[in-house]
Write an enzyme that holds these catalytic residues in place. Structure first.
Site, PDB file in Angstrom:
ATOM      1  CG  ASP A   1      14.638  79.986  59.920  1.00 12.36           C
ATOM      2  OD1 ASP A   1      14.364  78.923  59.487  1.00 12.36           O
ATOM      3  OD2 ASP A   1      14.836  80.169  60.994  1.00 12.36           O
TER       4      ASP A   1
ATOM      5  CE  LYS B   1      13.336  78.327  62.773  1.00 12.05           C
ATOM      6  NZ  LYS B   1      14.422  78.660  62.992  1.00 12.05           N
TER       7      LYS B   1
ATOM      8  CB  VAL C   1      18.523  67.233  61.666  1.00 15.36           C
ATOM      9  CG1 VAL C   1      17.345  66.890  62.597  1.00 15.36           C
ATOM     10  CG2 VAL C   1      18.956  68.546  61.744  1.00 15.36           C
TER      11      VAL C   1
ATOM     12  CD  GLU D   1      21.968  77.261  55.749  1.00 17.37           C
ATOM     13  OE1 GLU D   1      22.586  76.500  54.800  1.00 17.37           O
ATOM     14  OE2 GLU D   1      21.809  76.707  56.647  1.00 17.37           O
TER      15      GLU D   1
ATOM     16  NE  ARG E   1      26.424  64.620  48.830  1.00 14.67           N
ATOM     17  CZ  ARG E   1      27.401  65.019  49.659  1.00 14.67           C
ATOM     18  NH1 ARG E   1      28.421  64.681  49.360  1.00 14.67           N
ATOM     19  NH2 ARG E   1      26.857  65.829  50.580  1.00 14.67           N
TER      20      ARG E   1
ATOM     21  N   GLY F   1      13.881  74.748  67.518  1.00 11.36           N
ATOM     22  CA  GLY F   1      15.068  73.494  67.703  1.00 11.36           C
ATOM     23  C   GLY F   1      14.446  72.683  68.829  1.00 11.36           C
TER      24      GLY F   1
HETATM   25  N1  HSE Z   1      18.605  78.766  60.389  1.00  8.66           N
HETATM   26  C1  HSE Z   1      17.973  78.688  61.706  1.00  8.66           C
HETATM   27  C2  HSE Z   1      18.531  79.522  62.680  1.00  8.66           C
HETATM   28  C3  HSE Z   1      17.985  77.240  62.252  1.00  8.66           C
HETATM   29  O1  HSE Z   1      19.309  80.165  62.453  1.00  8.66           O
HETATM   30  O2  HSE Z   1      18.094  79.645  63.498  1.00  8.66           O
HETATM   31  C4  HSE Z   1      17.176  76.378  61.543  1.00  8.66           C
HETATM   32  O3  HSE Z   1      15.880  76.652  61.669  1.00  8.66           O
END
Ligand code: HSE
Length: 430
Positions: free
Chosen positions: A203, A207, A15, A192, A47, A136
């Protein structure tokens, strides 16, 4: 032209690099739109040697991100480190206290400390913006702050996690089970290595809690979100859903009930007639129902370099213009401490899939358990015979209270003929 807006970026992953790229590529256009140049003066990341597809040769490198929070030549800190505490939280707090504006994409931080940070920003007369934190590239925070600000929000819901939506879409399209599709998504880099934040609904709940704060004028309350993930959704349930005229989606939903604010994240049976049923793959969507506007739906990419950078830069243009609005639409100190509407009081219809021994009297025992709680059946489906002697039975109910459904399920689970834990998915009506 006015003096440039001087930007410090903490975190140069996908990002951060996208923000640097966008600012460079659209520099002239953004100077016009922002009323002054938007200039990255310093960056910080873990890094330095990492290969990045951006030119930062004329930008100061800070090995300690905290240096950005106090640097006299920075007006706005962009926090792209992530995580609900630690460096990210300290950086945002210190930057605001030092008189900087802050733009962040950090939903976990906002879910845990959103009200506190908004209060701090407002006390210091600084901007705290987080368009990139939710869905997003979809400008949903701006929509709530600006275009929909005249409305009382009746209900809000959305597909807030692209990974889950991708997995559910692929399961439906291929008929494969959760584990196989997740493994493939991980191998392809969509999910991930530790997928639990995504697939366990955390997640999406981060949100949702941010959206709820902005939509209902309530303190951000992540702990008040009822959360279930998608691990228990099977290919069989996805197939049954289609037969019954539904599509299974992991939704985040919020509304005010007479008991308080109901926030929930869980797999839902969404009627195929609802537009949100057709948001597929990695896409996100948010539906806001306002008392004057009616139903509005926003859709787009919920993650990725371009969409997230687009949202961060939208916030930076606001900062450049000096557009200062309360982070959660109403002043932070006026955000209400609303009660959590308990899930036991949730009213809705249910899909129940059982694996039962195929023998006389089973259906009657199951429907008896539901009748005892005055739960009315809407439909019932039984399929073929299996070698194991267990067959799926699918029931859908009319609207009932969740507490009654839980009591009925406890009875059903105890029936000798019921082979495994019932799969229960709430049916939504939109
Ligand atoms: N990991 C999130 C998703 C994106 O799969 O929508 C970042 O918020």
């Amino acid at each position: 032209m006015k003096a440039p807006l001087r930007i410090g970026i903490a975190g140069l992953g996908t990002v951060g690099a996208g923000v640097v790229k966008l600012l460079a590529e659209h520099g002239r256009l953004l100077s016009l739109r922002g009323g002054r140049p938007l200039k990255v003066v310093a960056v910080s990341a873990r890094r330095k040697a990492r290969k990045r597809d951006i030119d930062i040769s004329r930008v100061r490198w800070e090995s300690d991100p905290m240096a950005l929070a106090t640097a006299p030549d920075i007006d706005v800190v962009v926090e792209l480190i992530g995580g609900s505490g630690g460096v990210a939280r300290r950086l945002v707090q210190t930057a605001l206290r030092s008189g900087k504006h802050v733009v962040t994409a950090n939903k976990a931080l906002l879910a845990m400390h959103g009200t506190e940070l908004a209060t701090l920003a407002e006390k210091r007369g600084r901007i705290l913006s987080f368009e990139a934190a939710v869905a997003g590239g979809i400008p949903i925070i701006k929509a709530l702050r600006e275009g929909l600000v005249g409305n009382r929000v009746r209900r809000l819901y959305g597909i807030l996690n692209g990974t889950c939506n991708y997995i559910l879409t692929t399961m439906r399209e291929t008929g494969r089970d959760f584990g196989a599709v997740l493994a493939e998504a991980q191998a392809a880099g969509y999910a991930e290595a530790d997928p639990s934040f995504d697939v366990d609904g955390i997640d999406a709940a981060h949100k949702l809690s941010v959206l709820t704060g902005a939509a209902f004028g309530a303190k951000v309350n992540f702990a008040g979100v009822h959360i279930e993930g998608i691990r228990h959704v099977s290919a069989m349930d996805i197939q049954f859903a289609e037969e019954l005229g539904f599509r299974i989606k992991l939704l985040g939903l919020a509304r005010e009930t007479r008991y308080g604010i109901e926030q929930r994240v869980h797999p839902c049976m969404v009627p195929l007639a609802a537009p949100i049923a057709h948001i597929e793959g990695v896409f996100n969507a948010v539906v806001v129902e306002g008392d004057y506007v009616g139903t509005t739906m926003f859709q787009g990419r919920g993650a990725g370099q371009g969409p997230t950078a687009s949202a961060v830069v939208a916030d930076l243009v606001d900062v450049a213009r000096g557009r200062q609005m309360p982070a959660f639409v109403v002043p932070a100190e006026r955000l209400a401490d609303k009660k959590v509407s308990p899930m036991d009081r949730h009213q809705g219809a249910y899909y129940i899939r059982l694996m039962v021994q195929d023998r006389p009297g089973v259906i009657s025992a199951v429907s008896g358990a539901l009748a005892k709680e005055r739960i009315s059946l809407e439909s019932m489906l039984q399929r073929g015979r299996s070698q194991s002697g267990e067959v799926p039975v699918v029931l859908t109910t009319h609207e009932t209270e969740e507490a009654a459904m839980r009591r009925a399920l406890a009875r059903i689970a105890k029936l000798g003929a019921v082979a495994e834990e019932p799969c229960v998915i709430r049916i939504e009506s939109f």
